[in-house]
Design an enzyme around this catalytic site. Structure first.
Site, PDB file in Angstrom:
ATOM      1  N   ASN A   1      -6.761   2.020  10.216  1.00  0.00           N
ATOM      2  CA  ASN A   1      -5.562   2.314  10.609  1.00  0.00           C
ATOM      3  C   ASN A   1      -5.706   2.458  12.224  1.00  0.00           C
ATOM      4  O   ASN A   1      -6.255   3.396  12.830  1.00  0.00           O
ATOM      5  CB  ASN A   1      -4.989   3.401  10.437  1.00  0.00           C
ATOM      6  CG  ASN A   1      -4.602   3.683   8.744  1.00  0.00           C
ATOM      7  OD1 ASN A   1      -4.715   2.594   8.120  1.00  0.00           O
ATOM      8  ND2 ASN A   1      -4.301   4.694   8.146  1.00  0.00           N
TER       9      ASN A   1
ATOM     10  N   HIS B   1      -2.489  10.926   0.712  1.00  0.00           N
ATOM     11  CA  HIS B   1      -2.185  10.561   2.134  1.00  0.00           C
ATOM     12  C   HIS B   1      -1.529  12.020   2.441  1.00  0.00           C
ATOM     13  O   HIS B   1      -0.374  11.861   2.541  1.00  0.00           O
ATOM     14  CB  HIS B   1      -1.178   9.544   2.065  1.00  0.00           C
ATOM     15  CG  HIS B   1      -0.813   8.987   3.392  1.00  0.00           C
ATOM     16  ND1 HIS B   1      -1.073   7.564   3.591  1.00  0.00           N
ATOM     17  CD2 HIS B   1      -0.482   9.493   4.539  1.00  0.00           C
ATOM     18  CE1 HIS B   1      -0.783   7.307   4.796  1.00  0.00           C
ATOM     19  NE2 HIS B   1      -0.318   8.521   5.467  1.00  0.00           N
TER      20      HIS B   1
ATOM     21  N   GLU C   1      -2.968  -0.029   8.587  1.00  0.00           N
ATOM     22  CA  GLU C   1      -2.016   0.300   9.194  1.00  0.00           C
ATOM     23  C   GLU C   1      -2.071  -0.355  10.527  1.00  0.00           C
ATOM     24  O   GLU C   1      -2.969  -0.163  11.123  1.00  0.00           O
ATOM     25  CB  GLU C   1      -1.700   1.719   9.145  1.00  0.00           C
ATOM     26  CG  GLU C   1      -1.459   2.173   8.027  1.00  0.00           C
ATOM     27  CD  GLU C   1      -1.053   3.869   8.049  1.00  0.00           C
ATOM     28  OE1 GLU C   1      -0.973   4.466   9.186  1.00  0.00           O
ATOM     29  OE2 GLU C   1      -1.507   4.720   7.307  1.00  0.00           O
TER      30      GLU C   1
ATOM     31  N   ARG D   1       0.924  -1.130  -0.056  1.00  0.00           N
ATOM     32  CA  ARG D   1      -0.006  -0.027   0.066  1.00  0.00           C
ATOM     33  C   ARG D   1       0.888   1.218   0.080  1.00  0.00           C
ATOM     34  O   ARG D   1       1.724   1.519   0.929  1.00  0.00           O
ATOM     35  CB  ARG D   1      -0.870   0.133   1.301  1.00  0.00           C
ATOM     36  CG  ARG D   1      -1.742   1.093   1.617  1.00  0.00           C
ATOM     37  CD  ARG D   1      -2.617   1.168   2.819  1.00  0.00           C
ATOM     38  NE  ARG D   1      -3.281   2.512   2.901  1.00  0.00           N
ATOM     39  CZ  ARG D   1      -2.935   3.341   4.046  1.00  0.00           C
ATOM     40  NH1 ARG D   1      -2.275   3.086   4.872  1.00  0.00           N
ATOM     41  NH2 ARG D   1      -3.714   4.432   3.891  1.00  0.00           N
TER      42      ARG D   1
ATOM     43  N   GLU E   1      -7.101   8.639   6.361  1.00  0.00           N
ATOM     44  CA  GLU E   1      -7.197   9.303   7.796  1.00  0.00           C
ATOM     45  C   GLU E   1      -7.972  10.664   7.386  1.00  0.00           C
ATOM     46  O   GLU E   1      -7.185  11.561   7.780  1.00  0.00           O
ATOM     47  CB  GLU E   1      -6.098   9.067   8.523  1.00  0.00           C
ATOM     48  CG  GLU E   1      -5.428   7.765   8.778  1.00  0.00           C
ATOM     49  CD  GLU E   1      -4.412   7.610   9.656  1.00  0.00           C
ATOM     50  OE1 GLU E   1      -4.134   8.668  10.401  1.00  0.00           O
ATOM     51  OE2 GLU E   1      -4.183   6.822  10.318  1.00  0.00           O
TER      52      GLU E   1
HETATM   53  C1  FCB Z   1      -0.878   7.222  10.659  1.00  0.00           C
HETATM   54  C2  FCB Z   1      -0.253   7.712   9.134  1.00  0.00           C
HETATM   55  C3  FCB Z   1       0.893   7.082   8.763  1.00  0.00           C
HETATM   56  C4  FCB Z   1       1.675   7.148  10.072  1.00  0.00           C
HETATM   57  C5  FCB Z   1       1.250   6.441  11.191  1.00  0.00           C
HETATM   58  C6  FCB Z   1       2.307   6.138  12.298  1.00  0.00           C
HETATM   59  O1  FCB Z   1      -1.709   8.284  11.297  1.00  0.00           O
HETATM   60  O2  FCB Z   1      -1.567   7.383   8.559  1.00  0.00           O
HETATM   61  O3  FCB Z   1       1.190   8.061   7.742  1.00  0.00           O
HETATM   62  O4  FCB Z   1       2.578   8.374  10.109  1.00  0.00           O
HETATM   63  O5  FCB Z   1       0.255   7.115  11.666  1.00  0.00           O
END
Ligand code: FCB
Length: 452
Positions: free
Chosen positions: A294, A119, A360, A75, A164
């Site tokens: 995430n 992102h 994530e 990803r 996010e």
């Molecule tokens: C998330 C982000 C990613 C990374 C992690 C630790 O919020 O999507 O880019 O920074 O945290």
């Protein structure tokens, strides 16, 4: 051993600004993160993404690393300012060319590309016109989505619109900890709505262009009272339950209810009313296939009358954010693997119409290289216990299709700069040498066994 279902996807995640570097090459325009990180005092150590891990030039080596770990999926995000340096209009073929080569390299290695369109690296030119607080940015995003699909759509099947949106809106425009560093809570809510609109418009464009699977990725977490963290059955007062619901509405339902149900949660209808136009919620509510989660740690709150609202959480007056006892990562984030299973089970129950994917999960620890090895036992344990939690959730009925570790490489951790290392592969920022950590070697074995 806990074996995962056949076809479970194993992989790793990164994001463009965090790894690519080459910030001024091949016609790339400026992003809000270039501006923000060049502003003194915004990023720890004055770090910027100018060189990062130099993935832009080393992507072949990085794909080879992924192959050596047996990863089935990768990803990554596309940098909008590479594709449209001015945030709109003309498309820069050199910028798209990088992702074209990367996708080919991945496919040649039997690694499925999961493309994230946004992102957080908004073209600065769009921020100059109001950024996500300006409704027009959502329409520009749809054009950008079209341009990327035109180039990669013949080979990429897995598409993500946004990563996010809560962070982009509320840290970017609410508390100002992230780019563009604005501190205007009303604009943060507007930004959240326009991000959702971008998701809807982008999804429509992708679907019409024939995208096979479309995902929205959110930073979600279970919201607990302090007592519930370790005891799901702990009694909760009415006031605490109301605080929990308000924060859960902001963090999770603010995004999933519009995207999947075409409405804002009751708690947020009034807050969004000033900028929602007729038809917006229908546009946002496009069918999608997956929600990406995430997860790093639970959010813990209690009612505390008189507490002012946190600027990242508009409407959170009377709510206190509480620390959690027990082990934590180098970010200070508490380690609560059961939070992941409880979250996945709940989302599976509340939103049965979509599949879930952990897009994530991972941890920063202070690593050291000794004789070419990194003995990151803490990270290995973090990954193992969270993967067990995913397995538990599947056992309880959650439709979790895969797990992508954050992150493949140590990288630019936003406001924390390079000092926080999340990679399963260590990066020496002097030489840019990559060294798989013990956690990477453990992960390779888990991937190959489809089990932990
Ligand atoms: C998330 C982000 C990613 C990374 C992690 C630790 O919020 O999507 O880019 O920074 O945290």
């Amino acid at each position: 051993m806990r074996t995962f279902p056949a076809g479970f996807v194993w992989g790793a995640a990164t994001a463009a600004y965090q790894i690519e570097g080459a910030a001024k090459e091949d016609g790339r325009g400026q992003s809000i993160w270039d501006t923000f990180s060049a502003t003194p005092g915004k990023v720890a150590g004055g770090d910027t993404g100018e060189t990062a891990t130099d993935h832009y030039h080393r992507y072949r080596e990085d794909v080879a690393l992924m192959r050596s770990l047996g990863l089935g999926a990768y990803r990554f995000s596309v940098a909008w300012p590479r594709v449209q340096p001015d945030g709109g209009g003309a498309v820069n073929p050199l910028g798209l060319g990088f992702y074209d080569r990367l996708v080919d390299e991945l496919l040649a290695g039997d690694i499925t590309p999961y493309v994230t369109l946004y992102h957080w690296d908004l073209p600065q030119a769009l921020e100059d016109r109001g950024g996500w607080a300006n409704r027009d940015t959502a329409y520009r995003f749809a054009e950008y989505a079209q341009a990327v699909h035109d180039k990669l759509g013949d080979r990429v099947r897995e598409w993500t619109t946004l990563n996010e949106p809560w962070v982009a809106a509320f840290l970017g425009y609410g508390n100002g900890v992230h780019a563009p560093g604005r501190t205007e809570p009303a604009d943060a809510l507007r930004a959240a709505h326009h991000l959702l609109l971008a998701h809807g418009l982008g999804t429509k464009v992708l679907r019409e262009a024939g995208a096979e699977r479309i995902m929205l990725v959110i930073n979600s977490a279970p919201v607990f009272t302090p007592a519930q963290v370790h005891d799901p059955a702990a009694p909760v007062s009415e006031a605490d339950a109301e605080a929990v619901a308000r924060i859960d509405a902001l963090l999770t339902r603010q995004f999933l209810d519009p995207a999947l149900r075409g409405r804002y949660p009751e708690e947020l209808v009034a807050a969004h009313a000033p900028h929602v136009r007729d038809g917006d919620l229908e546009l946002i509510n496009q069918p999608i296939d997956l929600v990406g989660i995430n997860y790093y740690n639970p959010t813990v709150v209690e009612a505390a009358p008189g507490t002012p609202a946190d600027p990242a959480w508009p409407g959170s007056q009377g709510v206190r954010f509480c620390p959690v006892d027990g082990p934590a990562t180098a970010m200070g984030w508490p380690i609560v693997p059961s939070g992941l299973s409880r979250l996945l089970v709940r989302l599976g129950r509340d939103y049965p119409e979509v599949g879930l994917m952990v897009t994530e999960n991972g941890a920063a620890f202070d690593d050291t290289v000794e004789d070419g090895r990194v003995h990151d036992a803490d990270r290995l344990d973090y990954l193992r216990t969270h993967l067990r939690a995913v397995h538990d959730a599947i056992g309880e009925g959650a439709d979790v299709r895969g797990y992508l570790v954050w992150s493949l490489l140590d990288n630019f951790e936003w406001a924390e700069g390079y000092r926080k290392r999340f990679g399963i592969v260590h990066v020496d920022y002097g030489t840019l040498t990559r060294t798989p950590k013990d956690s990477a070697l453990w992960y390779r074995d888990a991937v190959s066994a489809n089990a932990v």
